[in-house]
Design an enzyme around this catalytic site. Structure first.
Site, PDB file in Angstrom:
ATOM      1  CG  ASP B   6      -2.099   1.034   1.275  1.00 52.91           C
ATOM      2  OD1 ASP B   6      -2.394   1.555   0.030  1.00 52.91           O
ATOM      3  OD2 ASP B   6      -2.371   1.722   2.316  1.00 52.91           O
ATOM      4  CB  SER B   7       0.523   4.723  -0.506  1.00 55.86           C
ATOM      5  OG  SER B   7      -0.912   5.094   0.014  1.00 55.86           O
ATOM      6  CB  CYS B  69      -2.393   0.456  -3.098  1.00 62.21           C
ATOM      7  SG  CYS B  69      -2.277   2.007  -3.892  1.00 62.21           S
ATOM      8  CD  GLU B 147       0.368   6.725   5.402  1.00 66.92           C
ATOM      9  OE1 GLU B 147       1.442   6.821   6.010  1.00 66.92           O
ATOM     10  OE2 GLU B 147      -0.372   5.602   5.251  1.00 66.92           O
ATOM     11  CB  CYS B 178      -8.810   5.144  -0.023  1.00 64.10           C
ATOM     12  SG  CYS B 178      -7.165   5.372   0.641  1.00 64.10           S
ATOM     13  CG  HIS B 180      -4.989   5.421   4.074  1.00 67.96           C
ATOM     14  ND1 HIS B 180      -4.297   4.854   2.828  1.00 67.96           N
ATOM     15  CD2 HIS B 180      -3.744   5.602   4.899  1.00 67.96           C
ATOM     16  CE1 HIS B 180      -2.975   4.911   2.851  1.00 67.96           C
ATOM     17  NE2 HIS B 180      -2.650   5.426   3.807  1.00 67.96           N
TER      18      HIS B 180
END
Lengths: 651, 257
Positions: B6-7, B69, B147, B178, B180
């Site tokens: 993932d990012s 992702c 993040e 997403c 996140h």
């Protein structure tokens, strides 16, 4: 349940009847039990259809099926040698059926049909209603009959900052009848297509306030009216979709009223058709979208694009030199919105696609991308220009030269094709990031680095202060491996787990040779073999030191062969500052693994497990990471990047 | 061994789902935190990262890649997947497929700008459920919040409330486009109310991974996870411990601290 040949003549007869789509009770055999089907005001007659599990089994070459697909702009391809039947819709989605498997895929997404397609002579029976629904045609029961009603099946509203794009997709080319267009309200009436879509109210982003969907007309000839109300001050434009059955309307919020839906990036790119052509008939079919459990296509074309150089040309022109490993056909297209692209058929990129914004020349951007799937790979080079400028293509000895001049285009051609030049790979031009080749013996050009985490298994190495050498060496090696992989190297480890590797062959050979300590040697030779067998570029053995006196500390770099020394020095130079240990220097030593490996090899004693200061460091993952980083830096300083090393492999 | 990338932290929600679903393979998780968030980057950049990530995971010896992702899958669907030596599970395609046969008619998708721009979610959902309305909204502010470790903050609540207010009121379901976003699920639940089904593609992805493992007969493992990041390894380790409850998995930084 094979059909007898007698049915074939029936089928041929019905085919003739069907060509003119006769209305009336001309039901072919096999359809007698199915209720009559109506499609667009005419009766759809199959020469051979069998009701099966709530669906209808119809061969792909049945005239009724062909007529149905033709009206929808869909095509079917089936090769009796293959297990797959691919139906491509007007909007270029591929619906893939597999013989004997009830799951089918629509654009890479898997779904389940009531029955599995089955071979029928040299044709195949498909679940007709399932296919129809996938093509946005819904079978609706109307009395004792079934009406196949094309629908506007999809409404996508995509909001990115101040832009909202509304895309409408129907079963067939969208025909509007009456369009009422005012700055803030757009009404579109579509004839012949119904819809089960509901209205959308409020808060569709800062540019659109409501979308209303109204279905009218008759059950047989429905109409759908789409009314989109923009927010006050918004503007909109209709852009053509990827196919005639899709319409995209882009709404932009008034610039003053930038009602931030969420904090948006400074310049959100325009929403629709960001990549790829609009309505191009030559676009490779998107059949290669990977299914949820399918591997992505491993693209392999006839030729490879090995280099792409963008340079300023004469008179502010921009010149792109494409280097190809062989000649391939190309087709180019000019799009109405100042975009221009060329597709190199059967070509593959050696690296990832890229996008450039050259600071010179009359081009806003150049994109290079791998498109198509494994059945039709192609490399697309696309330019976004500020106007319709002249683009010239010239095959060259090494591939193709594309020149974009600032002058307006002299011709109004929209598309063309040709053949590139192209020679076998030249050593000096390799784009970064090619796939690692697992087994490519090549000496100095090898992209393989072997890491040897010292000890393992029953051989614990040295153990003091609650630490064990074999665990520390593997930890550092794992970290180093990731770093080297990130640099683009292909990495092998002599061990990946807590084992001490040995081959039976080495055990037997060492005993037969009568050498001293045959077992120890067999173990160490096995580690050397990992590197020698693939002719690795470098060999790095990682160890932890110990001494009878606790004051000994620091890092030592051992070398044996003359060729090892420069590598050892490079490592010393980078590891010491990174790890901040005492520099115990490079030392000449007759260690087995550096003596019996054929490439530059260094054995690193990273720190002393018997020194309290070093032990404090060895306990910290951050220290192990710094060590790994230092070694990786040393590799880079000594051997550069693997791309430069890859050249000899490509030949 | 299975690879996940993932990012950043978001993919931990997919990892969590994999473990909850009983996947006991060893897992390598790579967080490309040097480039987070992907969502604001160009297609070409994202495709480049995707290609690098796949190469890294294949180099680490994984037998399959489970993408965590959405942005990279969405872009790859549009412009073509880079080649990869092992099978790759596309989370957007998997999420789309999970709509087959559901009664949901109006589906919202919150995602990064790159994902929304690609339109891949609309296509994926429509492939499984042709007659639906898909409303995609780019919500680029949410990834940086997560993040930064602010998923439980008041700022996160306010940001989610703003997103909910920007969605049509009559949605049947909302997809976390997403990975996140499931970490903000509590705030979404509060803002959307009980009528809107919240859909986390990680669950479908976990189910797809289990199918893949069975189909390919991938060997069982010890259930250990090794985490790699090219960002701040210390902060990442904290997040791993917090979000996955994994207190033993090794966290390895790809840059010197």
């Amino acid at each position: 349940m094979n059909r007898s040949p007698a049915h074939r003549s029936d089928r041929a007869f019905a085919a003739l009847a069907c060509l003119s789509l006769v209305l009336g009770p001309l039901a072919a055999r096999g359809q007698e039990r199915a209720s009559p089907l109506w499609f667009q005001g005419t009766r759809l007659i199959f020469s051979h259809a069998v009701p099966l599990a709530d669906d209808l089994a119809v061969p792909t070459r049945d005239p009724g099926m062909r007529h149905f697909l033709e009206r929808l702009g869909a095509t079917v391809s089936y090769d009796p040698q293959q297990r797959y039947v691919v139906v491509t819709s007007e909007d270029r989605r591929s619906i893939v059926f597999t013989l004997g498997d009830p799951t089918y895929a629509i654009g890479g997404v898997r779904a389940r049909a009531p029955f599995a397609p089955r071979a029928d002579g040299d044709d195949v029976d498909l679940p007709f209603f399932t296919l129809a629904r996938a093509l946005y045609v819904e079978p609706l029961v109307d009395g004792g009959e079934t009406v196949l009603q094309p629908r506007i099946g999809a409404l996508d509203v995509r909001t990115d900052g101040p832009h909202t794009s509304v895309s409408v997709t129907g079963a067939m080319p969208l025909v509007t009848d009456g369009q009422h267009d005012s700055p803030e309200r757009l009404q579109l009436a579509f004839v012949g297509q119904g819809s089960a879509l509901g209205p959308l109210r409020d808060a569709l982003g800062p540019a659109v306030s409501t979308i209303d969907v109204a279905v009218g007309g008759t059950a047989r000839v429905p109409t759908t009216t789409l009314t989109i109300a923009g927010t006050p001050g918004s503007t909109h434009r209709i852009v053509s979709g990827p196919a005639p059955d899709t319409l995209i309307i882009v709404f932009d919020a008034p610039s003053s009223g930038a009602v931030a839906v969420a904090r948006t990036p400074p310049t959100p790119p325009p929403l629709p058709a960001e990549v790829g052509p609009i309505g191009s008939a030559l676009t490779p079919p998107p059949s290669a979208e990977p299914g949820p459990t399918a591997a992505p296509p491993i693209v392999a074309g006839r030729a490879t694009v090995t280099d792409l150089e963008i340079a300023p040309g004469a008179d502010d022109a921009l010149s792109v030199q494409v280097t190809l490993s062989g000649a391939v056909p190309y087709t180019w297209h000019r799009l109405p919105d100042h975009r221009w692209y060329v597709d190199l058929a059967e070509a593959t990129l050696t690296g990832p696609g890229r996008e450039e914004h050259p600071s010179f020349g009359a081009v806003q951007s150049v994109r290079v991308a791998q498109i198509g799937g494994d059945d039709a790979p192609a490399v697309r080079i696309a330019f976004t220009m500020s106007a319709d400028q002249q683009v010239d293509l010239a095959p060259s000895a090494s591939g193709l030269t594309i020149t974009v001049s600032t002058a307006p285009a002299t011709d109004l051609l929209r598309a063309g094709s040709g053949q590139t030049g192209g020679a076998p790979l030249v050593a000096s031009s390799v784009m970064p990031g090619p796939e690692p080749t697992p087994s490519a013996p090549s000496g100095p050009g090898s992209r393989i680095i072997v890491i040897d985490p010292g000890h393992g298994g029953d051989d614990h190495g040295t153990e003091h202060n609650g630490l064990s050498e074999k665990a520390i060496t593997l930890d550092i090696a794992d970290r180093l491996r990731a770093l080297l992989l990130a640099q683009g190297w292909n990495v092998r480890m002599t061990r990946e787990t807590d084992v001490d590797p040995v081959t039976a062959a080495n055990l037997a050979r060492m005993r037969a040779d009568g050498v001293a300590n045959p077992t120890d040697r067999a173990y160490l030779q096995t580690r050397c073999d990992v590197a020698n067998d693939v002719n690795a570029r470098l060999f790095i053995s990682i160890h932890v030191n110990s001494a009878p006196i606790s004051s000994a500390r620091g890092t030592t770099f051992y070398w044996y062969k003359p060729q090892d020394l420069p590598f050892a020095q490079a490592l010393e130079k980078s590891v010491i500052p990174a790890a901040a240990t005492q520099d115990d220097g490079t030392r000449h030593e007759n260690f087995y693994v550096i003596r019996h490996t054929t490439m530059p090899a260094v054995l690193i004693e990273t720190a002393f497990i018997t020194n309290l200061e070093d032990v404090g460091l060895l306990r910290q993952p951050a220290f192990l990471q710094r060590l790994a980083q230092g070694i990786a830096n040393g590799v880079k300083a000594y051997a550069g990047s693997p791309a430069a090393n890859a050249v000899s492999q490509q030949q | 061994m299975i690879g996940l990338y993932d990012s950043g932290l978001g993919g931990l929600t997919v990892l969590r789902a994999l473990r909850a679903a009983g996947v006991d393979q060893d897992v390598v998780y790579f967080a490309d935190q040097a480039h987070v968030p992907y969502g604001d980057r160009s297609d070409a950049q994202i495709l480049g990262y995707l290609s690098d990530n796949l190469a890294l995971l294949v180099g680490l010896g994984v037998a399959a890649v489970v993408t965590a992702c959405n942005s990279s899958c969405a872009i790859a669907q549009q412009v073509g997947w880079p080649s990869c030596a092992v099978p790759v599970l596309d989370i957007v395609a998997t999420a789309g497929a999970s709509f087959a046969g559901t009664p949901l008619r109006r589906i919202g998708v919150v995602a990064t700008a790159a994902t929304v721009r690609s339109g891949s979610y609309g296509r994926a959902i429509r492939a499984a459920a042709p007659d639906v309305t898909v409303v995609e909204l780019a919500t680029p502010a949410l990834v940086p919040l997560v993040e930064r470790g602010d998923a439980e903050s008041e700022a996160a609540r306010a940001a989610v409330a703003a997103v909910a207010a920007a969605l049509p009121p009559d949605l049947d379901g909302l997809v976390y486009g997403c990975t996140h976003y499931p970490l903000l699920d509590g705030w979404f639940a509060q803002a959307l109310g009980p009528r809107v089904a919240r859909i986390d593609p990680a669950l479908a992805q976990a189910a797809a991974a289990i199918r893949l493992i069975a189909e390919r007969r991938l060997p069982r493992g010890s259930g250990a996870t090794t985490y790699y990041t090219n960002g701040d390894a210390v902060a990442f380790e904290e997040a791993v411990r917090r979000w996955t409850g994994d207190h033993t998995g090794r966290v390895i930084g790809l840059v010197a601290p």
